[in-house]
Design a protein around this motif. Structure first.
Motif, short mmCIF file in Angstrom:
data_model
loop_
_atom_site.label_atom_id
_atom_site.label_comp_id
_atom_site.label_asym_id
_atom_site.label_seq_id
_atom_site.Cartn_x
_atom_site.Cartn_y
_atom_site.Cartn_z
N SER A 40 -51.34 -79.97 27.09
CA SER A 40 -52.04 -78.88 27.05
C SER A 40 -53.33 -79.31 28.12
O SER A 40 -53.44 -80.31 28.71
N HIS A 41 -53.89 -78.00 28.45
CA HIS A 41 -55.04 -78.11 29.27
C HIS A 41 -56.17 -76.83 29.14
O HIS A 41 -55.62 -76.00 28.50
N ALA A 42 -57.13 -76.95 29.59
CA ALA A 42 -58.22 -76.12 29.42
C ALA A 42 -57.58 -74.77 30.35
O ALA A 42 -56.95 -74.82 31.18
N CYS A 43 -58.05 -73.54 29.73
CA CYS A 43 -57.68 -72.32 30.26
C CYS A 43 -58.02 -72.22 31.72
O CYS A 43 -57.16 -71.57 32.47
N ASP A 45 -58.48 -74.71 33.79
CA ASP A 45 -58.11 -75.95 34.56
C ASP A 45 -56.70 -75.68 35.45
O ASP A 45 -55.72 -75.90 35.14
N LEU A 46 -57.04 -74.92 36.82
CA LEU A 46 -55.94 -74.87 37.44
C LEU A 46 -55.15 -75.72 38.22
O LEU A 46 -53.77 -75.57 38.12
N ALA A 47 -55.88 -76.78 38.33
CA ALA A 47 -55.19 -78.07 38.83
C ALA A 47 -54.06 -78.63 38.02
O ALA A 47 -53.05 -78.88 38.04
N SER A 48 -54.50 -78.73 36.67
CA SER A 48 -53.69 -79.13 35.58
C SER A 48 -52.34 -78.38 35.38
O SER A 48 -51.18 -78.74 35.14
N PHE A 49 -52.67 -77.13 35.41
CA PHE A 49 -51.64 -76.02 35.35
C PHE A 49 -50.63 -76.29 36.39
O PHE A 49 -49.55 -76.21 36.30
N ARG A 50 -50.99 -76.13 37.62
CA ARG A 50 -50.10 -76.48 38.74
C ARG A 50 -49.49 -77.61 38.54
O ARG A 50 -48.15 -77.67 39.01
N LEU A 51 -50.18 -78.88 38.39
CA LEU A 51 -49.53 -79.97 38.06
C LEU A 51 -48.40 -79.98 37.35
O LEU A 51 -47.23 -80.18 37.42
N PHE A 52 -48.48 -79.60 36.06
CA PHE A 52 -47.41 -79.64 34.86
C PHE A 52 -46.44 -78.61 35.07
O PHE A 52 -45.07 -78.98 34.98
N THR A 53 -46.61 -77.42 35.64
CA THR A 53 -45.49 -76.45 35.88
C THR A 53 -44.72 -76.96 37.16
O THR A 53 -43.52 -76.79 37.14
N SER A 54 -45.18 -77.78 38.02
CA SER A 54 -44.56 -78.32 39.19
C SER A 54 -43.62 -79.40 38.57
O SER A 54 -42.43 -79.43 39.22
N GLN A 55 -44.10 -80.10 37.66
CA GLN A 55 -43.26 -81.34 37.29
C GLN A 55 -42.10 -80.70 36.42
O GLN A 55 -41.12 -81.35 36.47
N LEU A 56 -42.27 -79.62 35.73
CA LEU A 56 -41.46 -79.04 34.87
C LEU A 56 -40.27 -78.72 36.01
O LEU A 56 -38.85 -78.78 35.70
N VAL A 57 -40.60 -78.19 37.05
CA VAL A 57 -39.48 -77.53 38.03
C VAL A 57 -38.90 -78.89 38.87
O VAL A 57 -37.65 -78.72 38.74
N ASN A 58 -39.70 -79.84 39.10
CA ASN A 58 -39.03 -80.89 39.66
C ASN A 58 -38.17 -81.70 38.70
O ASN A 58 -37.18 -82.33 39.30
N ASN A 59 -38.66 -81.56 37.56
CA ASN A 59 -37.85 -82.57 36.67
C ASN A 59 -36.42 -81.63 36.24
O ASN A 59 -35.65 -82.22 35.70
N GLY A 60 -36.15 -80.34 36.59
CA GLY A 60 -35.17 -79.64 36.23
C GLY A 60 -35.36 -78.82 34.93
O GLY A 60 -34.41 -78.37 34.67
N SER A 61 -36.34 -78.72 34.28
CA SER A 61 -36.23 -78.38 33.18
C SER A 61 -36.61 -76.71 33.22
O SER A 61 -36.09 -75.89 32.26
N VAL A 62 -37.27 -76.16 34.14
CA VAL A 62 -37.42 -74.82 34.78
C VAL A 62 -36.86 -74.41 35.99
O VAL A 62 -36.83 -75.50 36.74
N THR A 63 -36.57 -73.16 36.27
CA THR A 63 -36.72 -72.92 37.70
C THR A 63 -38.12 -72.36 38.18
O THR A 63 -38.71 -72.03 37.28
N GLN A 64 -38.04 -72.30 39.38
CA GLN A 64 -39.33 -71.74 39.90
C GLN A 64 -39.54 -70.19 39.70
O GLN A 64 -40.77 -69.81 39.41
N ALA A 65 -38.42 -69.47 39.47
CA ALA A 65 -38.61 -68.09 39.15
C ALA A 65 -38.83 -68.09 37.51
O ALA A 65 -39.72 -66.79 37.43
N GLN A 66 -38.43 -68.81 36.98
CA GLN A 66 -38.99 -68.83 35.43
C GLN A 66 -40.59 -69.03 35.24
O GLN A 66 -40.97 -68.23 34.42
#
Length: 154
Positions: A40-43, A45-66
């Motif tokens: 979770s992160h504050a609404c 908090d753009l840096a945390s959003f970008r970090l977590f979603t990038s981690q999801l993509v780099n780990n293969g959990s989601v695609t960039q398009a998703q």
């Protein structure tokens, strides 16, 4: 024997994939894997959003398009953030931007403007005399490249 975890999500949860979702709770964004909160992160908090979603993509959990579809973010922004994570690591999302240097105020113009400021000239007069925008001079004063002297009348 392993059990299959059903993808059960809380009400009003938006899906990223069939197993990952997110929900806004008060002033926070909570990410879920099934029914379990994972981050979770504050609404705002753009840096945390970008970090977590990038981690999801780099780990293969989601695609960039998703990610782009789920959050309404341009795909090129998602791609840039993934590259930032690979190149700079998680610290790359939280470091301050480097200060920009002015291109209009050369060292010669700064010296002239400072001399005029020291003589008591106003910023609009300096702007017209040197051919530089007033906002450029104000930014230089705010950044400390120019020192505005305050004349006190007793």
């Amino acid at each position: 024997m392993p059990q299959l975890q059903l993808p059960i999500f809380p009400d009003s949860c938006s899906l990223i994939t069939p197993h990952l979702g997110f929900q806004r709770v008060d002033d926070r964004v909570v990410y879920f894997n099934g029914h379990l909160p994972v981050f979770s992160h504050a609404c705002d908090d753009l840096a945390s959003f970008r970090l977590f979603t990038s981690q999801l993509v780099n780990n293969g959990s989601v695609t960039q398009a998703q990610i782009a579809r789920a959050f309404g973010v341009p795909l090129i922004t998602v791609k840039r953030m993934c590259v930032r994570l690979r190149d700079e690591g998680s610290a790359g999302f939280f470091k301050p931007r480097p200060p920009t240097r002015g291109h209009k105020l050369t060292p010669d113009l700064i010296a002239q403007a400072q001399a005029m400021l020291d003589a008591g000239a106003a910023v609009p007069a300096i702007s017209s005399a040197l051919g530089v925008l007033q906002t450029t001079l104000h930014k230089a004063i705010t950044a400390g490249r120019l020192k505005k002297t305050v004349l006190r009348v007793l």
